[in-house]
Design an enzyme around this catalytic site. Structure first.
Site, PDB file in Angstrom:
ATOM      1  N   LYS A  34     -56.637 -26.283  75.754  1.00 52.20           N
ATOM      2  CA  LYS A  34     -55.707 -27.270  76.307  1.00 52.20           C
ATOM      3  C   LYS A  34     -56.354 -27.916  77.511  1.00 52.20           C
ATOM      4  O   LYS A  34     -57.202 -27.317  78.174  1.00 52.20           O
ATOM      5  CB  LYS A  34     -54.418 -26.584  76.754  1.00 52.20           C
ATOM      6  N   GLY A  81     -34.956 -33.896  75.673  1.00 53.27           N
ATOM      7  CA  GLY A  81     -36.248 -34.570  75.653  1.00 53.27           C
ATOM      8  C   GLY A  81     -36.175 -35.829  74.809  1.00 53.27           C
ATOM      9  O   GLY A  81     -35.600 -35.830  73.722  1.00 53.27           O
ATOM     10  N   GLY A 123     -39.086 -37.926  74.592  1.00 49.57           N
ATOM     11  CA  GLY A 123     -40.468 -38.388  74.451  1.00 49.57           C
ATOM     12  C   GLY A 123     -40.823 -38.488  72.975  1.00 49.57           C
ATOM     13  O   GLY A 123     -39.937 -38.586  72.122  1.00 49.57           O
ATOM     14  N   ASN A 124     -42.101 -38.440  72.662  1.00 47.41           N
ATOM     15  CA  ASN A 124     -42.545 -38.548  71.268  1.00 47.41           C
ATOM     16  C   ASN A 124     -41.856 -37.508  70.394  1.00 47.41           C
ATOM     17  O   ASN A 124     -41.322 -37.811  69.335  1.00 47.41           O
ATOM     18  CB  ASN A 124     -44.077 -38.397  71.187  1.00 47.41           C
ATOM     19  N   GLY A 137     -39.101 -35.312  71.025  1.00 48.64           N
ATOM     20  CA  GLY A 137     -37.634 -35.315  71.002  1.00 48.64           C
ATOM     21  C   GLY A 137     -37.057 -36.491  70.233  1.00 48.64           C
ATOM     22  O   GLY A 137     -36.161 -36.327  69.393  1.00 48.64           O
TER      23      GLY A 137
HETATM   24  N1  GLU Z   1     -50.154 -31.174  72.144  1.00 45.66           N
HETATM   25  C1  GLU Z   1     -49.722 -30.742  70.860  1.00 45.66           C
HETATM   26  C2  GLU Z   1     -49.297 -29.295  70.895  1.00 45.66           C
HETATM   27  O1  GLU Z   1     -48.912 -28.765  71.913  1.00 45.66           O
HETATM   28  C3  GLU Z   1     -50.710 -31.071  69.753  1.00 45.66           C
HETATM   29  C4  GLU Z   1     -52.085 -30.553  69.928  1.00 45.66           C
HETATM   30  C5  GLU Z   1     -53.097 -31.114  68.932  1.00 45.66           C
HETATM   31  O2  GLU Z   1     -52.739 -31.968  68.125  1.00 45.66           O
HETATM   32  O3  GLU Z   1     -54.245 -30.684  68.995  1.00 45.66           O
HETATM   33  O4  GLU Z   1     -49.254 -28.645  69.892  1.00 45.66           O
END
Ligand code: GLU
Length: 405
Positions: free
Chosen positions: A103, A214, A216-217, A219
């Protein structure tokens, strides 16, 4: 705020108590392979220079390249990114995709930057990290406040620096820049598939009254998909608060209203709600789709939902988990419920490496059985160990990682 990484470790300890994975394996999973903290200098529009702090945590790559999004938020810090990277490791394993966990993030409120400042910052993140990224090494994606456009800048910067033309180092790119069809709604849709697979097993009716935290994308897409499938959204919120209508909200009109007024509040025919009130609203299904630590030991006993689907990462603390378990409120955990996003990211990576382009229909047809399978494997494991779905999902994931390790 409660340390989200500590929460992740507490979840891991709870699982180690009901299944013996051996100390060595659990000890290994208590540390990321590496965490990287960078400073990113950005030339601001007024001519000054500002330094931002950025992160990439590469947690574990047993199952494949490190995979996980990049979060832009004023409260983002290393412990949050570490927790999110730990959960990505388990999420990819539950979903059954050949990816590890990572991450990234930057401590920044993107609303305070101009577009060009945001672009410089995003390219700066890549400049500092290009050595560790790559299709077979570490593959970032969007997360809170990072968009397909930001992925396009980052992917372009990576190509400029390294010459790699595959486009497979970043996922969540725009369609015309190598993105996959269906990546936008993928997390919400995957969440719906998981819910649909488990609905009767967790005791929910055909038509559910749903509350979403939420907008956002994740929610907003999830809410739309639940409506299209005959369910009713009776309340939804963004960071400033939400609205309630027991007969169901019209999402299109609500989106229009937010565009016009800048907030969800005072939407025609509905009642305003604080985020606290929203979480305590009586409903069939509560979907936290915003941030960590929303249900804690101070409010979990006030939840009046029949079940919870975690589309955010880490919205329920371990203490709140215990309270909900005692109240017999099933929680479909984040690492299962929101794994549709990373699964379609994996499809994008795969298409980029093979030089293919799949239609939206193809993408969804591949996603559905994978989400079904992950949901049912989790349910079975939870039954086998007479435990909750979170521990069930952890065991599915840990067994896969341990077998490969
Ligand atoms: N940010 C998203 C998650 O928390 C997607 C991560 C990704 O597509 O690599 O799962």
């Amino acid at each position: 705020m409660q340390n989200p990484f500590q929460n992740g470790m507490t979840q891991l300890d709870k699982v180690a108590k009901i299944k013996d994975f051996g100390d060595e394996f659990i000890t290994r999973l208590r540390q990321p392979d590496r965490d990287i903290i960078i400073s990113i200098p950005v030339k601001m529009d007024d001519g000054s220079m500002k330094i931002f702090e950025g992160y990439r945590v590469e947690y574990n790559n047993t199952l494949g390249p490190y995979k996980g999004g990049i979060r832009y938020h004023q409260d983002t810090e290393i412990n949050e990114v570490k927790a999110l990277a730990f959960w990505m490791t388990l999420k990819c394993a539950v979903a059954g995709i050949p990816m590890g966990g990572g991450k990234g993030g930057i401590t920044v409120d993107p609303k305070e930057l101009s577009k060009i400042e945001l672009e410089r910052l995003s390219r700066g993140w890549v400049q500092k990290l290009s050595d560790v990224l790559g299709p077979k090494k570490d593959v970032p994606a969007p997360d809170v406040n990072t968009t397909p456009e930001i992925m396009a800048w980052m992917s372009d910067e990576y190509t400029k620096i390294t010459g790699d033309e595959t486009g497979a180092t970043f996922t969540g790119k725009p369609l015309d820049k190598g993105g996959s069809a269906g990546r936008g709604p993928a997390t919400g849709l995957g969440g719906f598939y998981v819910f649909d697979s488990l609905r009767t097993q967790i005791g929910l009716p055909d038509k559910c009254k749903v509350v979403v935290q939420g907008f956002g994308n994740v929610g907003s897409n999830a809410a739309q998909i639940f409506i299209e499938n005959g369910h009713t959204i009776i309340a939804i919120s963004d960071s400033k608060g939400g609205v309630y209508n027991e007969n169901g909200l019209d999402l299109e009109k609500l989106t229009e209203h937010k565009k016009k007024t800048g907030s969800l509040a005072d939407f025609e025919g509905s009642k305003n709600l604080t985020n606290e009130e929203l979480l305590e609203t009586e409903c069939d299904l509560l979907i936290p789709a915003a941030f960590e630590n929303q249900l804690t030991n101070t409010n979990a006993d006030k939840v009046r939902a029949k079940a919870i689907l975690e589309l955010a990462n880490g919205p329920i603390t371990p203490e709140a988990d215990e309270i909900l378990f005692k109240k017999s409120i099933p929680v479909v955990p984040d690492i299962l419920a929101n794994s549709g996003g990373v699964t379609v990211s994996y499809f994008e990576w795969d298409q980029n490496l093979k030089g293919e382009h799949w239609s939206e229909k193809e993408v969804f047809n591949k996603l559905l059985p994978m989400m079904n399978d992950a949901a049912q494997k989790t349910f079975k494991k939870a039954k086998e160990y007479s435990t909750d779905l979170r521990r069930g999902a952890f065991i599915v994931a840990l067994e896969r990682i341990q077998a490969k390790m």
